[in-house]
Every structure is written in structure tokens, then in C-alpha cells.
Motif scaffolding. Sequence first.
Motif, PDB file in Angstrom:
ATOM      1  N   LEU A   1       0.836  -1.205   0.000  1.00 49.16           N
ATOM      2  CA  LEU A   1       0.000   0.000   0.000  1.00 49.16           C
ATOM      3  C   LEU A   1       0.867   1.250   0.000  1.00 49.16           C
ATOM      4  N   GLU A   2       1.968   1.207   0.712  1.00 52.56           N
ATOM      5  CA  GLU A   2       2.864   2.355   0.772  1.00 52.56           C
ATOM      6  C   GLU A   2       3.413   2.686  -0.614  1.00 52.56           C
ATOM      7  N   ARG A   3       3.771   1.653  -1.358  1.00 49.52           N
ATOM      8  CA  ARG A   3       4.337   1.892  -2.690  1.00 49.52           C
ATOM      9  C   ARG A   3       3.284   2.467  -3.636  1.00 49.52           C
ATOM     10  N   ILE A   4       2.088   1.878  -3.651  1.00 48.92           N
ATOM     11  CA  ILE A   4       1.073   2.336  -4.593  1.00 48.92           C
ATOM     12  C   ILE A   4       0.574   3.735  -4.229  1.00 48.92           C
ATOM     13  N   THR A   5       0.406   4.003  -2.933  1.00 46.89           N
ATOM     14  CA  THR A   5      -0.058   5.343  -2.547  1.00 46.89           C
ATOM     15  C   THR A   5       1.038   6.375  -2.773  1.00 46.89           C
ATOM     16  N   GLY A   6       2.287   5.971  -2.610  1.00 46.86           N
ATOM     17  CA  GLY A   6       3.393   6.874  -2.929  1.00 46.86           C
ATOM     18  C   GLY A   6       3.442   7.178  -4.415  1.00 46.86           C
ATOM     19  N   HIS A   7       3.236   6.156  -5.223  1.00 47.52           N
ATOM     20  CA  HIS A   7       3.222   6.329  -6.678  1.00 47.52           C
ATOM     21  C   HIS A   7       2.102   7.280  -7.107  1.00 47.52           C
ATOM     22  N   LEU A   8       0.953   7.150  -6.453  1.00 44.51           N
ATOM     23  CA  LEU A   8      -0.202   7.975  -6.802  1.00 44.51           C
ATOM     24  C   LEU A   8      -0.244   9.297  -6.040  1.00 44.51           C
ATOM     25  N   ASN A   9       0.642   9.436  -5.061  1.00 52.05           N
ATOM     26  CA  ASN A   9       0.667  10.616  -4.205  1.00 52.05           C
ATOM     27  C   ASN A   9      -0.682  10.822  -3.504  1.00 52.05           C
ATOM     28  N   LEU A  10      -1.204   9.711  -2.919  1.00 49.49           N
ATOM     29  CA  LEU A  10      -2.485   9.750  -2.217  1.00 49.49           C
ATOM     30  C   LEU A  10      -2.327   9.289  -0.781  1.00 49.49           C
ATOM     31  N   ASN A  11      -3.196   9.738   0.068  1.00 48.99           N
ATOM     32  CA  ASN A  11      -3.298   9.273   1.442  1.00 48.99           C
ATOM     33  C   ASN A  11      -3.731   7.806   1.418  1.00 48.99           C
ATOM     34  N   LYS A  12      -3.107   6.983   2.267  1.00 52.47           N
ATOM     35  CA  LYS A  12      -3.388   5.544   2.272  1.00 52.47           C
ATOM     36  C   LYS A  12      -4.856   5.245   2.587  1.00 52.47           C
ATOM     37  N   SER A  13      -5.412   5.900   3.578  1.00 54.83           N
ATOM     38  CA  SER A  13      -6.799   5.673   3.959  1.00 54.83           C
ATOM     39  C   SER A  13      -7.749   6.038   2.823  1.00 54.83           C
ATOM     40  N   TYR A  14      -7.515   7.175   2.197  1.00 50.89           N
ATOM     41  CA  TYR A  14      -8.352   7.616   1.077  1.00 50.89           C
ATOM     42  C   TYR A  14      -8.264   6.615  -0.077  1.00 50.89           C
ATOM     43  N   PHE A  15      -7.043   6.192  -0.404  1.00 55.09           N
ATOM     44  CA  PHE A  15      -6.865   5.234  -1.490  1.00 55.09           C
ATOM     45  C   PHE A  15      -7.594   3.926  -1.203  1.00 55.09           C
ATOM     46  N   CYS A  16      -7.481   3.427   0.011  1.00 57.21           N
ATOM     47  CA  CYS A  16      -8.139   2.156   0.371  1.00 57.21           C
ATOM     48  C   CYS A  16      -9.655   2.248   0.188  1.00 57.21           C
ATOM     49  N   LYS A  17     -10.245   3.330   0.648  1.00 61.29           N
ATOM     50  CA  LYS A  17     -11.693   3.514   0.491  1.00 61.29           C
ATOM     51  C   LYS A  17     -12.073   3.632  -0.987  1.00 61.29           C
ATOM     52  N   LEU A  18     -11.316   4.412  -1.720  1.00 59.52           N
ATOM     53  CA  LEU A  18     -11.578   4.620  -3.138  1.00 59.52           C
ATOM     54  C   LEU A  18     -11.461   3.310  -3.919  1.00 59.52           C
ATOM     55  N   PHE A  19     -10.391   2.566  -3.656  1.00 59.82           N
ATOM     56  CA  PHE A  19     -10.163   1.314  -4.367  1.00 59.82           C
ATOM     57  C   PHE A  19     -11.270   0.307  -4.066  1.00 59.82           C
ATOM     58  N   LYS A  20     -11.603   0.161  -2.793  1.00 65.16           N
ATOM     59  CA  LYS A  20     -12.645  -0.798  -2.399  1.00 65.16           C
ATOM     60  C   LYS A  20     -13.991  -0.402  -3.013  1.00 65.16           C
ATOM     61  N   HIS A  21     -14.284   0.881  -3.044  1.00 65.82           N
ATOM     62  CA  HIS A  21     -15.547   1.358  -3.626  1.00 65.82           C
ATOM     63  C   HIS A  21     -15.642   0.987  -5.107  1.00 65.82           C
ATOM     64  N   HIS A  22     -14.570   1.201  -5.847  1.00 67.03           N
ATOM     65  CA  HIS A  22     -14.598   0.965  -7.293  1.00 67.03           C
ATOM     66  C   HIS A  22     -14.358  -0.480  -7.680  1.00 67.03           C
ATOM     67  N   MET A  23     -13.567  -1.191  -6.890  1.00 64.04           N
ATOM     68  CA  MET A  23     -13.175  -2.546  -7.276  1.00 64.04           C
ATOM     69  C   MET A  23     -13.900  -3.642  -6.496  1.00 64.04           C
ATOM     70  N   GLY A  24     -14.513  -3.284  -5.382  1.00 66.07           N
ATOM     71  CA  GLY A  24     -15.246  -4.275  -4.602  1.00 66.07           C
ATOM     72  C   GLY A  24     -14.365  -5.186  -3.780  1.00 66.07           C
TER      73      GLY A  24
END
Length: 118
Positions: A33-56
Amino acid sequence: MDKKRTINPPVYSPHVKKAVDFTFQNLNEELSLERITGHLNLNKSYFCKLFKHHMGTTYTKFVNELRIEQGKQLLLKTELSILDIALALGYNNPNYFIKAFKQHLGTTPLKYRKEREG
């Protein structure tokens, strides 16, 4: 009725689309998660919610599912050892690959290969 989730469904969030693309391109590397959120320059918590919402599913489960699917192909189409397959898929520990494979498919990689030889 349960919705069937595909490995690469249409993605409507540009951040999730970038995450999925990055994951496919780097599947054999460390994908925390650290690598992907660093790559996207996103907060880890925000990314997790966003990913789960779109990908299930969670990002970690998504990565494991992709790796297991690729592992199935390597088991059937190559004579690589389980260790070599685990390492080729980005697992640092072959035991974790075996555990994840068994959780996902209900059988070990070796049994999967032997059952489908023939």
C-alpha cells in the motif's frame, strides 16, 4: 444475486485506473500500500476507500488474486518450481504464495499442477 467481479473491470476513477495499470505493470515486484499510494501521491486511507468502492475488494486482495491467476498459468505452462514461480510473482516467501494459493483455490500449487497434468 451476487455480482461477479472480474479481475479487470471498467474503472471510473482515474486514481484507481492508474493503480490497476501500475499493478499489472509491476506485478512481479513489491506492491505494498505504501508503494502504490506513494506512486499515486495519495493518502493511504483515502486510497483504500476509493479502491474498495470501485473494485469491490481491497488492494491487497486484488494483488493476490492477480498473482494467483498468473501463478495458475505458470504452473500449467511451465516446469518452473513452486519457489521460482513464487519469486517470479513478487512473493518474497514461497510459503506465503502457497498459503494464498490454497486460500484462493482450496488446493496447493503442487496439487493444482498434478491434477491438471495429464
